[in-house]
Design a protein around this motif. Structure first.
Motif, PDB file in Angstrom:
ATOM      1  N   VAL A   7      37.755  50.546  75.732  1.00 15.26           N
ATOM      2  CA  VAL A   7      38.683  50.782  74.606  1.00 15.26           C
ATOM      3  C   VAL A   7      37.897  50.806  73.296  1.00 15.26           C
ATOM      4  CG1 VAL A   7      40.869  50.056  73.628  1.00 15.26           C
ATOM      5  CG2 VAL A   7      40.240  49.314  75.937  1.00 15.26           C
ATOM      6  N   GLY A   8      36.881  49.941  73.227  1.00 16.37           N
ATOM      7  CA  GLY A   8      36.057  49.899  72.031  1.00 16.37           C
ATOM      8  C   GLY A   8      36.693  49.109  70.906  1.00 16.37           C
ATOM      9  N   LEU A   9      37.915  48.649  71.112  1.00 16.41           N
ATOM     10  CA  LEU A   9      38.598  47.886  70.064  1.00 16.41           C
ATOM     11  C   LEU A   9      39.003  46.525  70.628  1.00 16.41           C
ATOM     12  CD1 LEU A   9      41.176  50.089  68.130  1.00 16.41           C
ATOM     13  CD2 LEU A   9      39.042  49.115  67.312  1.00 16.41           C
ATOM     14  N   PRO A  10      38.755  45.455  69.890  1.00 13.48           N
ATOM     15  CA  PRO A  10      39.225  44.148  70.336  1.00 13.48           C
ATOM     16  C   PRO A  10      40.750  44.134  70.425  1.00 13.48           C
ATOM     17  CG  PRO A  10      37.663  43.933  68.529  1.00 13.48           C
ATOM     18  CD  PRO A  10      38.008  45.379  68.640  1.00 13.48           C
ATOM     19  N   ASP A  11      41.270  43.295  71.334  1.00 13.18           N
ATOM     20  CA  ASP A  11      42.718  43.293  71.598  1.00 13.18           C
ATOM     21  C   ASP A  11      43.578  43.155  70.340  1.00 13.18           C
ATOM     22  OD1 ASP A  11      41.831  40.743  71.155  1.00 13.18           O
ATOM     23  OD2 ASP A  11      42.508  39.912  73.079  1.00 13.18           O
ATOM     24  N   PHE A  12      43.177  42.240  69.424  1.00  8.85           N
ATOM     25  CA  PHE A  12      44.056  41.988  68.280  1.00  8.85           C
ATOM     26  C   PHE A  12      44.140  43.193  67.346  1.00  8.85           C
ATOM     27  CE2 PHE A  12      39.909  40.756  66.731  1.00  8.85           C
ATOM     28  CZ  PHE A  12      39.889  41.262  65.441  1.00  8.85           C
ATOM     29  N   MET A  13      43.059  44.006  67.311  1.00  7.97           N
ATOM     30  CA  MET A  13      43.115  45.200  66.460  1.00  7.97           C
ATOM     31  C   MET A  13      44.136  46.172  67.024  1.00  7.97           C
ATOM     32  SD  MET A  13      39.349  46.116  65.154  1.00  7.97           S
ATOM     33  CE  MET A  13      38.257  44.872  64.521  1.00  7.97           C
ATOM     34  N   VAL A  14      44.165  46.229  68.351  1.00  6.44           N
ATOM     35  CA  VAL A  14      45.116  47.129  68.988  1.00  6.44           C
ATOM     36  C   VAL A  14      46.529  46.733  68.601  1.00  6.44           C
ATOM     37  CG1 VAL A  14      45.982  47.966  71.181  1.00  6.44           C
ATOM     38  CG2 VAL A  14      43.531  47.548  70.888  1.00  6.44           C
ATOM     39  N   TRP A  15      46.849  45.428  68.734  1.00  4.50           N
ATOM     40  CA  TRP A  15      48.238  45.070  68.424  1.00  4.50           C
ATOM     41  C   TRP A  15      48.507  44.932  66.947  1.00  4.50           C
ATOM     42  CZ3 TRP A  15      46.288  40.647  71.568  1.00  4.50           C
ATOM     43  CH2 TRP A  15      46.042  39.499  70.819  1.00  4.50           C
ATOM     44  N   SER A  16      47.447  44.999  66.130  1.00  3.42           N
ATOM     45  CA  SER A  16      47.689  45.025  64.687  1.00  3.42           C
ATOM     46  C   SER A  16      47.753  46.459  64.185  1.00  3.42           C
ATOM     47  CB  SER A  16      46.576  44.285  63.943  1.00  3.42           C
ATOM     48  OG  SER A  16      46.499  42.960  64.376  1.00  3.42           O
ATOM     49  N   GLY A  17      47.611  47.405  65.091  1.00  5.95           N
ATOM     50  CA  GLY A  17      47.799  48.800  64.717  1.00  5.95           C
ATOM     51  C   GLY A  17      46.573  49.473  64.138  1.00  5.95           C
ATOM     52  N   ARG A  18      45.387  48.937  64.389  1.00  2.00           N
ATOM     53  CA  ARG A  18      44.184  49.607  63.910  1.00  2.00           C
ATOM     54  C   ARG A  18      43.692  50.554  64.968  1.00  2.00           C
ATOM     55  NH1 ARG A  18      40.869  48.561  59.276  1.00  2.00           N
ATOM     56  NH2 ARG A  18      39.414  50.131  59.991  1.00  2.00           N
ATOM     57  N   GLU A  19      43.225  51.721  64.544  1.00  2.00           N
ATOM     58  CA  GLU A  19      42.780  52.677  65.540  1.00  2.00           C
ATOM     59  C   GLU A  19      41.272  52.793  65.606  1.00  2.00           C
ATOM     60  OE1 GLU A  19      45.242  55.851  64.321  1.00  2.00           O
ATOM     61  OE2 GLU A  19      46.966  54.816  65.237  1.00  2.00           O
ATOM     62  N   THR A  20      40.608  52.448  64.509  1.00  2.00           N
ATOM     63  CA  THR A  20      39.142  52.558  64.523  1.00  2.00           C
ATOM     64  C   THR A  20      38.521  51.205  64.205  1.00  2.00           C
ATOM     65  OG1 THR A  20      39.229  53.143  62.209  1.00  2.00           O
ATOM     66  CG2 THR A  20      39.066  54.960  63.781  1.00  2.00           C
ATOM     67  N   LEU A  21      37.293  51.063  64.638  1.00  2.00           N
ATOM     68  CA  LEU A  21      36.562  49.831  64.378  1.00  2.00           C
ATOM     69  C   LEU A  21      36.112  49.829  62.916  1.00  2.00           C
ATOM     70  CD1 LEU A  21      35.664  47.477  66.184  1.00  2.00           C
ATOM     71  CD2 LEU A  21      33.455  48.613  66.384  1.00  2.00           C
ATOM     72  N   PRO A  22      36.365  48.733  62.174  1.00  2.00           N
ATOM     73  CA  PRO A  22      35.897  48.688  60.789  1.00  2.00           C
ATOM     74  C   PRO A  22      34.366  48.764  60.744  1.00  2.00           C
ATOM     75  CG  PRO A  22      37.311  46.814  61.306  1.00  2.00           C
ATOM     76  CD  PRO A  22      37.053  47.521  62.586  1.00  2.00           C
ATOM     77  N   ALA A  23      33.854  49.328  59.667  1.00  2.00           N
ATOM     78  CA  ALA A  23      32.407  49.565  59.582  1.00  2.00           C
ATOM     79  C   ALA A  23      31.600  48.280  59.741  1.00  2.00           C
ATOM     80  CB  ALA A  23      32.079  50.232  58.252  1.00  2.00           C
ATOM     81  N   PHE A  24      32.088  47.184  59.150  1.00  2.00           N
ATOM     82  CA  PHE A  24      31.257  45.978  59.195  1.00  2.00           C
ATOM     83  C   PHE A  24      31.218  45.352  60.592  1.00  2.00           C
ATOM     84  CE2 PHE A  24      35.289  43.863  58.565  1.00  2.00           C
ATOM     85  CZ  PHE A  24      35.138  42.630  59.160  1.00  2.00           C
ATOM     86  N   TRP A  25      32.093  45.808  61.464  1.00  2.00           N
ATOM     87  CA  TRP A  25      32.055  45.317  62.845  1.00  2.00           C
ATOM     88  C   TRP A  25      30.967  46.022  63.648  1.00  2.00           C
ATOM     89  CZ3 TRP A  25      35.107  42.247  66.358  1.00  2.00           C
ATOM     90  CH2 TRP A  25      36.034  41.398  65.722  1.00  2.00           C
ATOM     91  N   LYS A  26      30.652  47.273  63.239  1.00  2.00           N
ATOM     92  CA  LYS A  26      29.765  48.129  64.046  1.00  2.00           C
ATOM     93  C   LYS A  26      28.462  47.444  64.450  1.00  2.00           C
ATOM     94  CE  LYS A  26      31.806  52.150  64.627  1.00  2.00           C
ATOM     95  NZ  LYS A  26      32.441  52.793  63.464  1.00  2.00           N
ATOM     96  N   PRO A  27      27.705  46.851  63.498  1.00  2.00           N
ATOM     97  CA  PRO A  27      26.404  46.287  63.895  1.00  2.00           C
ATOM     98  C   PRO A  27      26.543  45.166  64.918  1.00  2.00           C
ATOM     99  CG  PRO A  27      26.695  46.230  61.503  1.00  2.00           C
ATOM    100  CD  PRO A  27      27.961  46.706  62.081  1.00  2.00           C
ATOM    101  N   PHE A  28      27.727  44.578  64.997  1.00  2.00           N
ATOM    102  CA  PHE A  28      27.885  43.443  65.901  1.00  2.00           C
ATOM    103  C   PHE A  28      28.003  43.860  67.356  1.00  2.00           C
ATOM    104  CE2 PHE A  28      28.863  41.634  61.818  1.00  2.00           C
ATOM    105  CZ  PHE A  28      28.249  40.403  61.886  1.00  2.00           C
ATOM    106  N   GLU A  29      27.868  45.168  67.598  1.00  3.03           N
ATOM    107  CA  GLU A  29      27.800  45.617  68.987  1.00  3.03           C
ATOM    108  C   GLU A  29      26.480  45.163  69.608  1.00  3.03           C
ATOM    109  OE1 GLU A  29      28.345  49.749  68.482  1.00  3.03           O
ATOM    110  OE2 GLU A  29      30.547  49.642  68.638  1.00  3.03           O
ATOM    111  N   HIS A  30      25.491  44.900  68.748  1.00  5.75           N
ATOM    112  CA  HIS A  30      24.181  44.512  69.257  1.00  5.75           C
ATOM    113  C   HIS A  30      24.038  43.003  69.285  1.00  5.75           C
ATOM    114  CE1 HIS A  30      23.267  48.714  68.674  1.00  5.75           C
ATOM    115  NE2 HIS A  30      23.697  48.594  67.428  1.00  5.75           N
ATOM    116  N   ALA A  31      23.644  42.510  70.432  1.00  2.00           N
ATOM    117  CA  ALA A  31      23.545  41.063  70.604  1.00  2.00           C
ATOM    118  C   ALA A  31      22.563  40.446  69.617  1.00  2.00           C
ATOM    119  CB  ALA A  31      23.114  40.743  72.033  1.00  2.00           C
TER     120      ALA A  31
END
Lengths: 419, 259, 372, 296
Positions: free
Chosen positions: C94-118
Motif C-alpha cells: 500500500v505504501g501508506l501507514p494504516d492511520f493515513m489511510v483512514w485519515s484520508g491521505r492518499e500520498t506519503l508526506p515528503a518528510f516521511w520519504k527518507p524514513f523508508e531507509h533503515a
C-alpha cells in the motif's frame, strides 16, 4: 575526582544490583507458577474454581471521569451472573487494572492480564487511542477484548468485540435526522482534537457531499480547552443551520455557554452532540445543555423491562444520583454477551467463544442486539434524543429496528475510497 | 591631554566611558589609562562606579558610550570569553571559584582555556607545569585535592588569583581582593599580587589605604561616576583635600575605610 | 609528575567501581533473563530505556544545573523517527501507514520519504533530537535564559510539540500515535524469543550510554559542566563559552532520550503523544531526583526503582499510587536532595567512620551541590 | 475588518483570563522566586470553593454564593498557600528549581485529593442569571461572563497594584524582594513578609478559580490547563512586574486569537510559543527588567 567519589560509584552500583536482584526475585516469585502453565492462557483460566476476567479502564488521570462508571456497570453484570450461578458453573472473578489514561499503560496492563492473570476475556478501554494500543496485544496473544464505546469505525479486529456503535449506527442516522427532520442544508463541524472527531468528520464530509449538504466549516479545539470564542465567531460568520459537535465532555460547557453568549441558543442553532451522555450531563449541569440534541443508541429512559431492571440494579448498587447511559450500558452488555457465548460454547477458549458468538442474540437494556459474526460488532437501534431539565434524555426519533453494523461503510456508495 | 612620557605605552586606554542604567548614569565620561607593567589602583567611595568600569572592560556590562582600547583593540561589543582570550583576566568582589571541584581541577580548568572542545573531552592525566607552579605561588599545595568549597575565604581569593595566573594574562583586574581579610591574609595577598605584577599589568579596585600605599604605582580616583583625579601617586591622593572631603562627605574618612 | 600519577594505576575504589559495573552487567545480561518471565523481562526492558533517559538528565540537570522538563520531546522525536520507519516497513505494497489511510491521505508526506531507509531512521532517531536541542539550546542559552526560565520553556516546548502532533493526525497519527508495530528488522515482536533480543539490545545500549556518560563527566569537559552549574560567570571570565558548554550537555541528554525512544518503540510497540507531554517529562526528572540527580548510577537505579514501584503499586492501589508518588517526590527533593545516591554515600561514610577506615569530615555528596 | 475587531475583543478576553491566572504568580514567582507548580491547584481550589458554597446555599442563592465565593476563595487558597509556605517552601528559598519539583509533588497530591473528595467526574457550577447571555456592540458579541471576567481582572490588578505600590505592606514586600539581607537588617521581618506575599499570591489564584467556573465545568485537572500559560505570562512580562504581566497577558491573548482565526486552535498555541522564544532572544529579562539581579 576524589577517591571517595570513586568509591561512591561502587556503592551505587551495588545498590542498583540489589534493586535488580529484588526485581528478579519478585518477578520469579510471582511468575513461577505461571511459567509452568503459560503455554495456553485459555486452558488454565477455567481450570480452577473461578474464571478470571480482566477489567481495564482508566481509574486515574483525565479519562477516569468517564471510565469509572463503565467499570461499575461491568462489575454489576459480573455480580448478577455470579448470583445466578456464574458461567459453566463457576464464579467469575474480576481482575481490575488501571489504564491511567495513558495508552502504553493500557498495552502493558493488557499484557499483564493475559500472561500473568490468564484472564478468559478482558473488558475495557474508552478512547480510540487506548483501543489501538491494546489491539496488537490482544491479536498477538489471541485473547479477547470487549470494547464498550461508540467509535469512528474503520476497524474490525478478530479478537475485539465492539459493543458500542460504529458510525453507521450513530453518526449517519444523526445526519439523516438533521436533513430530513430539521431541514439542515449547511452544517458546521466542531470537535476536540483527537482521532474520533477527525475521522468522524471525514466521514460526515463524504456523506454531506453525496447528500447535498454543505459543510461550512471544520474546527478543532485542544482537549480540555475552554476557549471557544474564536470558533463561535467562525460558526456565527458561516450562517450555518446546525452544528455537528464531537467535542469531548468537559469542553462542551464552555462551547455551549459561548454559543449562548453570542446569541445562538439551542432553539436558534441546533447542535447535535455525539459525545454527551447522561453521565457527562451530570458533570456539565443539566441547565447548561437543556434542549440540546444528542445521538446514541441507549438512554436511561429507553423503555423496556430489561432496561428498568438494569437501571434499578445500577442505582441500587451505586446510589440514587447515579445515571446510566450508552457506554455504561454497552459495558454491561459486553459482559453479558461474553457469558452467553461461553455458556453456548461450553468453554472459555477464545476461538470457541468467537465461534459461539456468531449470530448470538441478547435482550439488552437497549433492546434486542445480535452479534455480527463477520465484524464482531453488534446490531443497534439508533436513537436521537433531547436533553431535559433533569439531565435525562428523551428520545425524539428512533430508527426502524436495529441497524446492522458496517464499520467500513461498505454498503454506502458515498463512502467509497474512505477506507 | 598630556604628553608626559609615562603615558605613552598604555596597555588599556578608556575614553569617555558611559553607562546608563535606565536614566541613572553609573559611569559618566570616564577616562582611565593603565600603563604596561604598572599596578594601577582605582579608588572611590561606594557607588562611585568602579566595579561598573571593570564590568565594562570585561564585557559584563555593555557601555552606552565611549571606548575601551586594550592593546589597540576595541573591547566594546566583544563577548566575555573573547576578551579573556585577548589576555584580560578578572576577579570578583566575592571570590568566585568552583566549589564542587578540587583546587587542582579549578586551576586546571583555568589553564585549559585555549583547548579545543574535542581535547576537553579527554580525561586529565596528571598535573601540568602551569598548575604546579600556580599551586606553589598560591601556597595551596596542601589542599590541592580538597573541594574548593572547603577553603577559607582568603584561600579562595588566592585560588581565584592563581587561576588567573594559569591563564598568563596581560592585564589583571582585581575587584577588592583584600576585603574581609585578616591582616596576615592581606599581607599574603599583597605578596601574591606583587608576584603577579612581575609578569603582567594590574588594575585593582580597593578601599584599603594601607594596602594601596604599599602596592600602588598610580591611582585614579572616582566619585559619582566621574574621574576626579587621574594617574596620581599615592602621596598626591593623600594630600588632596578634595578626595578627603568626598570620603568624609560619605560619612567616613579615607583611613577609616580600611578598618 | 604526570607519569608519577599514572604509575599508581587504578585505585582500590576504581577497582571496586569496575567490579560493581561487572556485577550489574552480569545481573542484567545473565541473571535477569534467566529468571524473569517474558512479561517481567519486557517491563524491565522498558525500564532500561527509561534509565537511558535518566542518564541524560543526570548529565544536563545533576551536573549541568539545567533542569530539563521537556525530555519527553526528545524521547518522542527519537521514538517517532524509529516508528515511522517501522510503519513504512509494514505498510508494504500500500505504501501508506494504516492511520493515513483512514485519515484520508492518499500520498506519503515528503518528510516521511527518507524514513523508508533503515539507516536513515536509526541515525535520525539520535541526530534529530541532538540537532533540535543544539539549535534550541543555542537560542535559549545565548540570551542567558536559565534556571527556572529554562525549565519552564522546555516544559512549554514539550506541551507545544504534543499539541502539534495531535493536531496533524493525517501525518502523525494524532492522539493514537503510531501503533500496531509488530516487526523490527525482521524480528517478530509477538515472539517472546525476539523480545528477548530487544531486551539485550536495551541492556547493552544502557551500558554503552553509561560508559559514554562516565567518560564525559570524568573529562575536563565534565568538570567544566559542573563549573558552569555553580559559577557560570566565572567560567565565562576564564575564557570559555558557557553557551557551548551547556549546549553540548543539553544536546547529549537529548540524544540519549532519542536513543531511548528508538528502543522503546519496538519494545512496547507504540509511541503516542501521551508519552511526551508535560507529565511524563516531569516524571522523567522524578526518577533522577529519587535516584540522585548528580550520580549516573543513582539515576539508573532511580529510573528502574520508581518505574518498578509504579508498575507494582499501581496494580494494587490505582489512586494510592499518585499519593505515594507525590509524597515520595516531596520527601526526596525537600529532605534528601541527593536521593538514593546521597543516602547511600551518607550511610557508607558513617560505616567507614565507625570502622575507623576513614577520618570524619564533611561529606561532599550529601548536599545539593554535590558532585558526581 | 469586523472580523479583525472581533478577534481583538476575543484576544482581550483571553488576555484577561491569562492575567487573572498569572497575577498571583507575579507575587510568588516574580517577587519571591518560588516556582509554585501547585498554583494551578490553588486555582482549582478556588473553583471548588464556589461549587461547595452553591451546594451549601442552595439553588435559590446562586448569585449570593458566587459573589461570596470571591472573598472566601481568596482565603481558602491563601491559607493553602500559607500552609505550603510554612511547611515546605520555607526550606527551599534560594533553590528555585527544587521548589518547582516539590510543588509539583504537592500538585499531584492535591489533584488526587480533589478526585477522592469530589469524584473524578467534573462538577457543575451554575452561573448567576445575570451572567448568562450577552450583548452586542458595533456588531461584536460581548458575552456577559466575558465582560465580568475582564472587569474582575482589571479590578484585581488595580487592587494588587495599590497593595504593592501604595501600602506599607507592599513596600516591605518590594524591599525584601530587592535585598533580603538589607531588609532584614532594617528591621523588616522577612519571614512574615514572605508568608504574607505567599498568602496574597495564592489567594489571587483562588479568585481566578472562581472566575473560571463561569467558563467551563470544574474538575480535578482544571489547574493543569492554565499553569504553563500563567508562567509564560510572568516570564514574558518580566519578573515581579505587574505592568509587564498586564501587557504580556494581553499580547499573548491577542496573538493567540489572531493566529487561531487564521489557522487552527492547535496551531495557535504553537505559534504563541514560537513568538515567546523569539521575543526572549531580544529581551531575555522580559518586557520590563527587574531591579533585582536575583533569581536568574
Amino acid at each position: 575526582m576524589s577517591t571517595r567519589e570513586k568509591g561512591g560509584r561502587f556503592w551505587l552500583l551495588a545498590i542498583l544490583a540489589l534493586c535488580l536482584s529484588a526485581f528478579v526475585a519478585v518477578g520469579c516469585g510471582s511468575d513461577s507458577k505461571d511459567e509452568a502453565s503459560s503455554t495456553s492462557a485459555s486452558a488454565s483460566s477455567d481450570s480452577g474454581d473461578t474464571i478470571k476476567v480482566g477489567i481495564l479502564h482508566s481509574l486515574s488521570g483525565t479519562m477516569a471521569i468517564s471510565e469509572v462508571s463503565v467499570r461499575d456497570s461491568e462489575l454489576l453484570a459480573i455480580e448478577e451472573i455470579n448470583k445466578n450461578g456464574g458461567v459453566l458453573g463457576k464464579q467469575i472473578e474480576p481482575v481490575i487494572e488501571d489504564g491511567a489514561s495513558d495508552w502504553p499503560t493500557f498495552a502493558e496492563k493488557a499484557q499483564k492480564l493475559i500472561s500473568q492473570d490468564q484472564v478468559a476475556a478482558t473488558f475495557g478501554g474508552w478512547t480510540s487511542a487506548s483501543r489501538k494500543a491494546m489491539l496488537p496485544v490482544f491479536e498477538k496473544n489471541k485473547a479477547l477484548l470487549y470494547y464498550p464505546v461508540q467509535y469512528e469505525g474503520l476497524e474490525s479486529s478478530p479478537y475485539i468485540f465492539y459493543t458500542g456503535a460504529t458510525t453507521n449506527q450513530q453518526i449517519i442516522p444523526a445526519l439523516e435526522y438533521l436533513q430530513k427532520e430539521k431541514g439542515v442544508k449547511k452544517l458546521f463541524l466542531v470537535g476536540s482534537d483527537y482521532v474520533f472527531p477527525r475521522t468522524a468528520n471525514k466521514e460526515i464530509k463524504a456523506w454531506a457531499k453525496a447528500n447535498g449538504m454543505e459543510v461550512t466549516g471544520e474546527e478543532y479545539a485542544p482537549l480540555g480547552s475552554t476557549e471557544f470564542s474564536t470558533i463561535v465567531n467562525k460558526v456565527k460568520a458561516s450562517n450555518s443551520d446546525a452544528v455537528f459537535n464531537t467535542l469531548n465532555g468537559d469542553s462542551n460547557v464552555a462551547f455551549f455557554k459561548q454559543l449562548d453568549g453570542a446569541g445562538l441558543p439551542s432553539d436558534k442553532l441546533p447542535v447535535v452532540s455525539v459525545s454527551i451522555a447522561e453521565d457527562e450531563v451530570r458533570g456539565i449541569g443539566a441547565d447548561k445543555v437543556k434542549g440540546q440534541i444528542v445521538a446514541w443508541n441507549y438512554y436511561q429512559t429507553t423503555p423496556g423491562a430489561e432496561n428498568e431492571k438494569f437501571v434499578k440494579a445500577y442505582k441500587a448498587k451505586y446510589g440514587k444520583n447515579r445515571v446510566t447511559d450508552d457506554p455504561i450500558e454497552a459495558g454491561y452488555v459486553g459482559v453479558k454477551l461474553w457469558a452467553a457465548a461461553v455458556e453456548k460454547a461450553g468453554s472459555t477458549d477464545p476461538e470457541k467463544v468467537k465461534a459461539a458468538s456468531k449470530g448470538l442474540t441478547l435482550d439488552a437494556p437497549e433492546g434486542k442486539v445480535t452479534v455480527n459474526g463477520e465484524n464482531q460488532h453488534i446490531t443497534k437501534t439508533s436513537r436521537i434524543g433531547v436533553i431535559n431539565e433533569n439531565g435525562l434524555i428523551d428520545t425524539v426519533w428512533e430508527s426502524d429496528g436495529p441497524i446492522e453494523p458496517d464499520p467500513y461503510l461498505k454498503t454506502y456508495d458515498w463512502a467509497k475510497g474512505l477506507s | 591631554m598630556t604628553t608626559e612620557p609615562w603615558l605613552i605605552d598604555e596597555l588599556l586606554k578608556i575614553r569617555g566611558l558611559e553607562v546608563d542604567f535606565d536614566g541613572f548614569k553609573a559611569v559618566d565620561g570616564v577616562d582611565v589609562d593603565v600603563k604596561v607593567g604598572e599596578v594601577h589602583f582605582l579608588i572611590g567611595p561606594n557607588g562611585a562606579g568602579k566595579t561598573t568600569v571593570i564590568d565594562c572592560i570585561t564585557g559584563m556590562t555593555k557601555p552606552t558610550g565611549g571606548s575601551v582600547l586594550f592593546d589597540e583593540t576595541e573591547l566594546r561589543g566583544k563577548k566575555e570569553n573573547e576578551i579573556v582570550k585577548l589576555g584580560v583576566g578578572r576577579t570578583f568582589q566575592t571570590a568566585s571559584v568552583f566549589e564542587a571541584l578540587t583546587v587542582e581541577d579549578n586551576l586546571d580548568l583555568a589553564a585549559s582555556f585555549r583547548m579545543s572542545t574535542l581535547k576537553l573531552l579527554r580525561r586529565r592525566r596528571g598535573t601540568s607545569e602551569t598548575v604546579t607552579k600556580a599551586l606553589e605561588s598560591t601556597g595551596l599545595e596542601d589542599v590541592r585535592a580538597k573541594p574548593a568549597g572547603t577553603l577559607s575565604h582568603g584561600q579562595k581569593q588566592w585560588l581565584e588569583i592563581g587561576m588567573l595566573l594559569c591563564q598568563d594574562p596581560k592585564l589583571l583586574l582585581l575587584d577588592e581582593p583584600v576585603a574581609g581579610m585578616s591582616p596576615e591574609e592581606r599581607t599574603r595577598t599583597g605578596e601574591l599580587i606583587r608576584l603577579v605584577a612581575e609578569s603582567c599589568t594590574v588594575l585593582c579596585v580597593e578601599h584599603d589605604m594601607d594596602f594601596l600605599r604599599r602596592f600602588a604605582d598610580r591611582v585614579t580616583v572616582m566619585d559619582e561616576g566621574k574621574v576626579i583625579k587621574a594617574n596620581a601617586t599615592v602621596a598626591e591622593v593623600q594630600a588632596d583635600e578634595r578626595i578627603q572631603e568626598i570620603y568624609i562627605g560619605k560619612g567616613r574618612g579615607i583611613e577609616e575605610v580600611s578598618a | 609528575m604526570a607519569t608519577a600519577m599514572k604509575a599508581l594505576g587504578p585505585t582500590r575504589e576504581q577497582l571496586l567501581a569496575r567490579v560493581g559495573f561487572a556485577v550489574s552487567a552480569l545481573l542484567l545480561l545473565v541473571v535477569a533473563p534467566a529468571f524473569l518471565s517474558d512479561f517481567r523481562l519486557g517491563l524491565l526492558a522498558k525500564f532500561l530505556c527509561f534509565a537511558i533517559i535518566a542518564v541524560g538528565i543526570a548529565i544536563a540537570w545533576g551536573n549541568g544545573g539545567m533542569l530539563v522538563l521537556g525530555q519527553g520531546l526528545f524521547f518522542g522525536l527519537g521514538g517517532y523517527c524509529m516508528a515511522m520507519y517501522l510503519k513504512l516497513a509494514e505498510a508494504g505494497s500500500v505504501g501508506l501507514p494504516d492511520f493515513m489511510v483512514w485519515s484520508g491521505r492518499e500520498t506519503l508526506p515528503a518528510f516521511w520519504k527518507p524514513f523508508e531507509h533503515a539507516w536513515f531512521a536509526v541515525g535520525a532517531a539520535v541526530i534529530v533530537p541532538v540537532i533540535f536541542a543544539a539549535l534550541l539550546g543555542t537560542l535559549i542559552f545565548r540570551s542567558r535564559v536559565r534556571g527556572p526560565y529554562f525549565a519552564i520553556l522546555t516544559q512549554a516546548l514539550a506541551a507545544a510539540f504534543v499539541i502539534l502532533l495531535v493536531g496533524q493526525q493525517a501525518i502523525t497519527g494524532g492522539t493514537n500515535g503510531l501503533t500496531n508495530i509488530t516487526t523490527f528488522f525482521g524480528l517478530d515482536l509477538a515472539d517472546p524469543g525476539d523480545q528477548r533480543v530487544l531486551y539485550f539490545l536495551a541492556a547493552i545500549s544502557l551500558g554503552v550510554v553509561y560508559l559514554i556518560a562516565r567518560q564525559l563527566l570524568n573529562s575536563r569537559y565534565g568538570k567544566l559542566l559542573i563549573a558552569v552549574r555553580d559559577a557560570e560567570d566565572r567560567v565565562r571570565f576564564l575564557g570559555y563559552s558557557a553557551t557551548r558548554v551547556k549546549v553540548i550537555a543539553f544536546a547529549t541528554a537529548a540524544g540519549m532520550a532519542g536513543l531511548a525512544g528508538a528502543l522503546f518503540v519496538p519494545i512496547v510497540g507504540i509511541i503516542s503523544p501521551a508519552m511526551l507531554g508535560i507529565v511524563p517529562s516531569i516524571e522523567m526528572v522524578v526518577w533522577v531526583a529519587v535516584g540522585g540527580r548528580a550520580s549516573l548510577a543513582g539515576a539508573i537505579a532511580g529510573a528502574i526503582a520508581v518505574n518498578w514501584a509504579k508498575s507494582s503499586l499501581s496494580e494494587e492501589f490505582p489512586s494510592g499510587w499518585l499519593y505515594f508518588q507525590g509524597a515520595l517526590f516531596i520527601a526526596v527533593v525537600a529532605f534528601a536532595p541527593m536521593g538514593i545516591a546521597g543516602a547511600v554515600a551518607w550511610a557508607r561514610d558513617r560505616i567507614l567512620e565507625r570502622t575507623g577506615r576513614k577520618q570524619p569530615g564533611p561529606t561532599t555528596t550529601a548536599t545539593a551541590e554535590g558532585t558526581s | 475588518m469586523e472580523a479583525l475587531l472581533e478577534q481583538l475583543v476575543v484576544g482581550l478576553s483571553i488576555g484577561s483570563i491569562l492575567l487573572l491566572v498569572a497575577l498571583g504568580l507575579t507575587f510568588t514567582f516574580g517577587q519571591m522566586g518560588v516556582i509554585n507548580m501547585a498554583h494551578g491547584e490553588f486555582i482549582m481550589a478556588g473553583a471548588y470553593t464556589t461549587y461547595v458554597l452553591q451546594e451549601l446555599l442552595g439553588a435559590e442563592n446562586i448569585t449570593a454564593a458566587f459573589l461570596l465565593s470571591l472573598p472566601i476563595a481568596l482565603v481558602v487558597a491563601g491559607l493553602m498557600g500559607l500552609l505550603l509556605e510554612a511547611t515546605l517552601i520555607k526550606r527551599l528559598y534560594g533553590r528555585p528549581l527544587d521548589t518547582l519539583l516539590v510543588t509539583w509533588g504537592v500538585a499531584l497530591i492535591l489533584q488526587q485529593v480533589a478526585r477522592d473528595v469530589f469524584g473524578a467526574q467534573n462538577v457543575a457550577v451554575a452561573s448567576p442569571a445575570w451572567l448568562d447571555g450577552g450583548t452586542e456592540l458595533f456588531g461584536i458579541d460581548l458575552p456577559y461572563n466575558r465582560l465580568f471576567i475582564f472587569a474582575l481582572a482589571m479590578a484585581v490588578t488595580v487592587a494588587a497594584w495599590v497593595v504593592v505600590g501604595k501600602l506599607k505592606q507592599g513596600r516591605r514586600m518590594r524591599a525584601v524582594m530587592q535585598n533580603r539581607q538589607l531588609a532584614a537588617a532594617s528591621g523588616i521581618g522577612t519571614a512574615s513578609v514572605d508568608r504574607r506575599t505567599f498568602f496574597l499570591g495564592s489567594g489571587l489564584a483562588g479568585i481566578a478559580g472562581v472566575a473560571l467556573t463561569q467558563l467551563g465545568s470544574v474538575g480535578p485537572a482544571l489547574g493543569t490547563y492554565y499553569i504553563i500559560d500563567a508562567f509564560l505570562v510572568v516570564i514574558v512580562g518580566g519578573l515581579g512586574q505587574l505592568r509587564g504581566a498586564v501587557i504580556a497577558a494581553f499580547s499573548l491573548g491577542i496573538i493567540n486569537s489572531l493566529s487561531e482565526y487564521w489557522t487552527q486552535a492547535s496551531l495557535a498555541k504553537v505559534i504563541v510559543f514560537v513568538c515567546i522564544i523569539v521575543f526572549l532572544q531580544f529581551r531575555p529579562q522580559g518586557i520590563f527588567a527587574t531591579e533585582s539581579r536575583g533569581l536568574a
